[in-house]
Motif scaffolding. Sequence first.
Motif, mmCIF file in Angstrom:
data_model
loop_
_atom_site.group_PDB
_atom_site.id
_atom_site.type_symbol
_atom_site.label_atom_id
_atom_site.label_comp_id
_atom_site.label_asym_id
_atom_site.label_seq_id
_atom_site.Cartn_x
_atom_site.Cartn_y
_atom_site.Cartn_z
ATOM 1 N N PRO A 145 0.815 -1.209 0.000
ATOM 2 C CA PRO A 145 0.000 0.000 0.000
ATOM 3 C C PRO A 145 0.852 1.265 0.000
ATOM 4 O O PRO A 145 1.943 1.289 0.571
ATOM 5 C CB PRO A 145 -0.811 -0.096 1.283
ATOM 6 N N SER A 146 0.298 2.294 -0.613
ATOM 7 C CA SER A 146 1.016 3.565 -0.663
ATOM 8 C C SER A 146 0.954 4.265 0.692
ATOM 9 O O SER A 146 0.142 3.942 1.558
ATOM 10 C CB SER A 146 0.420 4.458 -1.738
ATOM 11 N N ASP A 147 1.801 5.267 0.851
ATOM 12 C CA ASP A 147 1.827 6.038 2.088
ATOM 13 C C ASP A 147 0.525 6.813 2.304
ATOM 14 O O ASP A 147 0.050 6.940 3.425
ATOM 15 C CB ASP A 147 3.004 7.012 2.092
ATOM 16 N N LYS A 148 -0.063 7.318 1.199
ATOM 17 C CA LYS A 148 -1.317 8.052 1.312
ATOM 18 C C LYS A 148 -2.439 7.141 1.791
ATOM 19 O O LYS A 148 -3.261 7.533 2.600
ATOM 20 C CB LYS A 148 -1.702 8.682 -0.023
ATOM 21 N N TYR A 149 -2.483 5.908 1.274
ATOM 22 C CA TYR A 149 -3.507 4.966 1.719
ATOM 23 C C TYR A 149 -3.327 4.641 3.194
ATOM 24 O O TYR A 149 -4.295 4.604 3.962
ATOM 25 C CB TYR A 149 -3.478 3.684 0.899
ATOM 26 N N LEU A 150 -2.100 4.415 3.607
ATOM 27 C CA LEU A 150 -1.850 4.092 5.001
ATOM 28 C C LEU A 150 -2.230 5.243 5.925
ATOM 29 O O LEU A 150 -2.662 5.044 7.058
ATOM 30 C CB LEU A 150 -0.382 3.725 5.212
ATOM 31 N N ARG A 151 -2.128 6.467 5.422
ATOM 32 C CA ARG A 151 -2.428 7.630 6.244
ATOM 33 C C ARG A 151 -3.903 8.019 6.215
ATOM 34 O O ARG A 151 -4.478 8.378 7.242
ATOM 35 C CB ARG A 151 -1.586 8.801 5.765
ATOM 36 N N TYR A 152 -4.532 7.958 5.022
ATOM 37 C CA TYR A 152 -5.889 8.469 4.876
ATOM 38 C C TYR A 152 -6.937 7.418 4.525
ATOM 39 O O TYR A 152 -8.119 7.688 4.627
ATOM 40 C CB TYR A 152 -5.933 9.550 3.790
ATOM 41 N N GLY A 153 -6.547 6.237 4.108
ATOM 42 C CA GLY A 153 -7.510 5.262 3.598
ATOM 43 C C GLY A 153 -7.882 4.159 4.557
ATOM 44 O O GLY A 153 -8.712 3.323 4.225
ATOM 45 N N ARG A 154 -7.289 4.149 5.725
ATOM 46 C CA ARG A 154 -7.579 3.085 6.679
ATOM 47 C C ARG A 154 -8.259 3.654 7.923
ATOM 48 O O ARG A 154 -7.874 4.713 8.404
ATOM 49 C CB ARG A 154 -6.283 2.394 7.095
ATOM 50 N N PRO A 155 -9.275 2.946 8.448
ATOM 51 C CA PRO A 155 -9.900 3.407 9.690
ATOM 52 C C PRO A 155 -8.902 3.387 10.844
ATOM 53 O O PRO A 155 -8.087 2.480 10.961
ATOM 54 C CB PRO A 155 -11.008 2.386 9.928
ATOM 55 N N THR A 156 -8.954 4.408 11.673
ATOM 56 C CA THR A 156 -8.071 4.488 12.835
ATOM 57 C C THR A 156 -8.915 4.697 14.092
ATOM 58 O O THR A 156 -9.920 5.401 14.055
ATOM 59 C CB THR A 156 -7.081 5.656 12.707
ATOM 60 N N CYS A 183 -16.944 0.462 9.170
ATOM 61 C CA CYS A 183 -17.028 0.362 7.716
ATOM 62 C C CYS A 183 -15.768 0.989 7.118
ATOM 63 O O CYS A 183 -14.884 1.424 7.834
ATOM 64 C CB CYS A 183 -18.289 1.038 7.198
ATOM 65 N N SER A 184 -15.700 1.044 5.808
ATOM 66 C CA SER A 184 -14.497 1.565 5.166
ATOM 67 C C SER A 184 -14.554 3.082 5.050
ATOM 68 O O SER A 184 -15.623 3.698 5.130
ATOM 69 C CB SER A 184 -14.344 0.950 3.774
ATOM 70 N N VAL A 185 -13.398 3.665 4.833
ATOM 71 C CA VAL A 185 -13.300 5.112 4.665
ATOM 72 C C VAL A 185 -14.027 5.530 3.387
ATOM 73 O O VAL A 185 -14.708 6.560 3.356
ATOM 74 C CB VAL A 185 -11.817 5.550 4.643
ATOM 75 N N ASP A 186 -13.935 4.728 2.339
ATOM 76 C CA ASP A 186 -14.630 5.035 1.085
ATOM 77 C C ASP A 186 -16.145 5.067 1.282
ATOM 78 O O ASP A 186 -16.838 5.892 0.685
ATOM 79 C CB ASP A 186 -14.266 4.020 0.014
ATOM 80 N N THR A 187 -16.667 4.172 2.108
ATOM 81 C CA THR A 187 -18.101 4.156 2.389
ATOM 82 C C THR A 187 -18.524 5.440 3.090
ATOM 83 O O THR A 187 -19.551 6.035 2.752
ATOM 84 C CB THR A 187 -18.467 2.943 3.259
ATOM 85 N N ILE A 188 -17.735 5.887 4.050
ATOM 86 C CA ILE A 188 -18.052 7.130 4.763
ATOM 87 C C ILE A 188 -18.035 8.308 3.802
ATOM 88 O O ILE A 188 -18.932 9.149 3.815
ATOM 89 C CB ILE A 188 -17.062 7.372 5.922
ATOM 90 N N ARG A 189 -17.040 8.368 2.942
ATOM 91 C CA ARG A 189 -16.966 9.479 1.979
ATOM 92 C C ARG A 189 -18.145 9.454 1.016
ATOM 93 O O ARG A 189 -18.689 10.509 0.658
ATOM 94 C CB ARG A 189 -15.645 9.418 1.222
ATOM 95 N N ALA A 190 -18.576 8.268 0.597
ATOM 96 C CA ALA A 190 -19.730 8.158 -0.299
ATOM 97 C C ALA A 190 -21.004 8.616 0.410
ATOM 98 O O ALA A 190 -21.829 9.332 -0.169
ATOM 99 C CB ALA A 190 -19.882 6.721 -0.779
ATOM 100 N N ARG A 191 -21.170 8.226 1.656
ATOM 101 C CA ARG A 191 -22.352 8.642 2.416
ATOM 102 C C ARG A 191 -22.350 10.143 2.653
ATOM 103 O O ARG A 191 -23.398 10.786 2.663
ATOM 104 C CB ARG A 191 -22.417 7.917 3.754
#
Length: 86
Positions: free
Chosen positions: A2-13, A34-42
């Motif tokens: 995974p890229s650094d951006k994904y590790l920083r912004y794409g994973r739930p913390t 849920c996933s970060v993408d799901t939250i952004r879509a909602r």
Amino acid sequence: MPSDKYLRYGRPTPPADVNQEFMTVQETAYVLNCSVDTIRARLKELKLRSQPGRRLITSKADRSRIHAAGRKPRRKVQSVELQTAA
């Protein structure tokens, strides 16, 4: 890998406090399981926006709206009666 951006912004913390007033998208995804993408879509569906140049955060009211939007109405289960052969 995974890229650094994904590790920083794409994973739930996990948040420091689950009941805090404001959370980032990553913390919200962790709390709502849920996933970060799901939250952004909602957030797009509910027309919740951030200001330009600012990090997107959610309030308690926003999180409850996201949670309610994610629920699907339950279907009624139809009972099936078995007919016995006479």
